[in-house]
Design an enzyme around this catalytic site. Structure first.
Site, PDB file in Angstrom:
ATOM      1  N   GLY A  37      52.572  31.676  37.372  1.00 56.27           N
ATOM      2  CA  GLY A  37      52.643  33.032  36.841  1.00 56.27           C
ATOM      3  C   GLY A  37      51.532  33.357  35.864  1.00 56.27           C
ATOM      4  O   GLY A  37      50.518  32.679  35.798  1.00 56.27           O
ATOM      5  N   GLU A  41      42.966  37.550  38.195  1.00 57.55           N
ATOM      6  CA  GLU A  41      42.253  37.894  39.434  1.00 57.55           C
ATOM      7  C   GLU A  41      42.051  36.691  40.349  1.00 57.55           C
ATOM      8  O   GLU A  41      41.905  36.845  41.567  1.00 57.55           O
ATOM      9  CB  GLU A  41      40.892  38.518  39.108  1.00 57.55           C
ATOM     10  CG  GLU A  41      41.002  39.975  38.707  1.00 57.55           C
ATOM     11  CD  GLU A  41      39.671  40.502  38.218  1.00 57.55           C
ATOM     12  OE1 GLU A  41      38.654  40.311  38.902  1.00 57.55           O
ATOM     13  OE2 GLU A  41      39.653  41.092  37.123  1.00 57.55           O
ATOM     14  N   HIS A  43      44.328  34.365  40.930  1.00 57.78           N
ATOM     15  CA  HIS A  43      45.545  34.336  41.760  1.00 57.78           C
ATOM     16  C   HIS A  43      45.516  35.471  42.785  1.00 57.78           C
ATOM     17  O   HIS A  43      45.921  35.291  43.932  1.00 57.78           O
ATOM     18  CB  HIS A  43      46.792  34.506  40.883  1.00 57.78           C
ATOM     19  CG  HIS A  43      47.003  33.413  39.888  1.00 57.78           C
ATOM     20  ND1 HIS A  43      46.943  33.634  38.534  1.00 57.78           N
ATOM     21  CD2 HIS A  43      47.285  32.103  40.039  1.00 57.78           C
ATOM     22  CE1 HIS A  43      47.187  32.509  37.889  1.00 57.78           C
ATOM     23  NE2 HIS A  43      47.391  31.557  38.775  1.00 57.78           N
TER      24      HIS A  43
END
Ligand code: PAF
Length: 290
Positions: A37, A41, A43
């Protein structure tokens, strides 16, 4: 986009996604982007690649306690579920799995997935048990999602090597897709942990990408070796007063064997990998010469 918080919901959502995809004439292939989490950018680029290559794009968001040491940042690891879901939606994600720790580990587990050899150096040496935690949670995620492809960023080059080895050794059918490191406009490798840096630490952390960015120039020098490249990187990092080097290593890739004698043209990919602390924040970065 379906957000699943239980394993049952996840299985239902994946089955529905695959059914809808095959109904549209697709193969029903699933691409998984496993994350902890606080998406950035980097990810997003993994989700985009997964969107291009699969019918169903799945994202897991789980801060995995098993891969943090007792004095590490598990409790303060940044979390922002709402923002993560907005990014996931924007990237066309079909299924998001956001389990609680009690869903992933409902009882004290007696099983650990441990990859030897590859995990003994670099981050494995500095963070004992870290890769057991990664291999264990990633193998659980692979069982839960049964993905066709799984996407990992090369900023964690050792993690990619470890996950690949585990996948081969345990006959997971998933294909591991390594993806390039994304950088901020000033060169800093994107990381959820960058948020911890004070303005002064962040400024000085640019020395990491600056050092790795000089490698191409150094490679042209006669007689250059893995050991000399490593020394030059250490010297460059030494110009930043706040930088405390955990390690800088020149190793083969993906075997992660010492590569001090490496020379350009050897035919073996060289990984220049580093971990450096700025205040309480430990950053990693690397350059792969293929
Ligand atoms: O790279 C990460 O974010 C984590 O190590 C992973 C692969 C999601 C496992 O917790």
């Amino acid at each position: 986009m379906i957000v699943a918080t239980t394993i049952e919901q996840l299985r239902d959502a994946l089955a529905a996604g695959k059914k809808a995809a095959t109904g549209r004439g697709g193969k029903g292939e699933v691409g998984l982007v496993p994350t902890m989490g606080y998406l950035h950018e980097g990810h997003a680029s993994l989700l985009q690649r997964a969107r291009l290559e699969n019918d169903v794009v799945a994202l897991s968001i789980f801060v995995n306690p098993l891969q943090f040491g007792p004095n590490e940042d598990f409790a303060r690891y940044p979390r922002d579920a709402e923002r993560d879901l907005a990014i996931a939606r924007k990237e066309g994600t079909d299924v998001v799995f956001m389990p609680d720790v009690t869903v992933m580990y409902p009882r004290p587990s007696q099983t650990t997935v441990s990859v030897s050899g590859l995990t003994e150096s670099l981050c494995g040496a500095s963070r004992p048990g870290h890769f057991d935690g990664v291999a264990t949670v990633v193998s659980k995620l692979f069982h839960l999602f049964d993905p066709d492809r799984a996407y990992f960023g090369m900023k964690d080059a050792q993690q990619v090597a470890v996950v690949r080895q585990m996948t081969d050794d345990l006959n997971f059918r998933v294909r591991i897709v390594p993806c390039p490191t994304l950088r901020e406009p000033d060169g800093l490798a994107m990381s959820s942990r960058n948020v911890y840096l004070s303005p002064e630490e962040r400024e000085q952390a640019l020395v990491l990408s600056r050092a790795l960015g000089r490698v191409d120039g150094w490679l042209a020098e006669p007689g250059i070796t893995g050991a000399r490249l490593r020394e030059r990187i250490v010297d460059t990092i030494g110009t930043a007063p706040l930088a405390v080097v955990d390690y800088v290593e020149a190793v083969t890739y993906p075997g992660l064997l010492p590569a001090g004698d490496w020379q350009p043209g050897d035919g073996t990919p060289l990984l220049l990998a580093l971990a450096v602390k700025f205040g309480r924040t430990r950053l990693i970065d690397n350059k792969l010469i293929e």
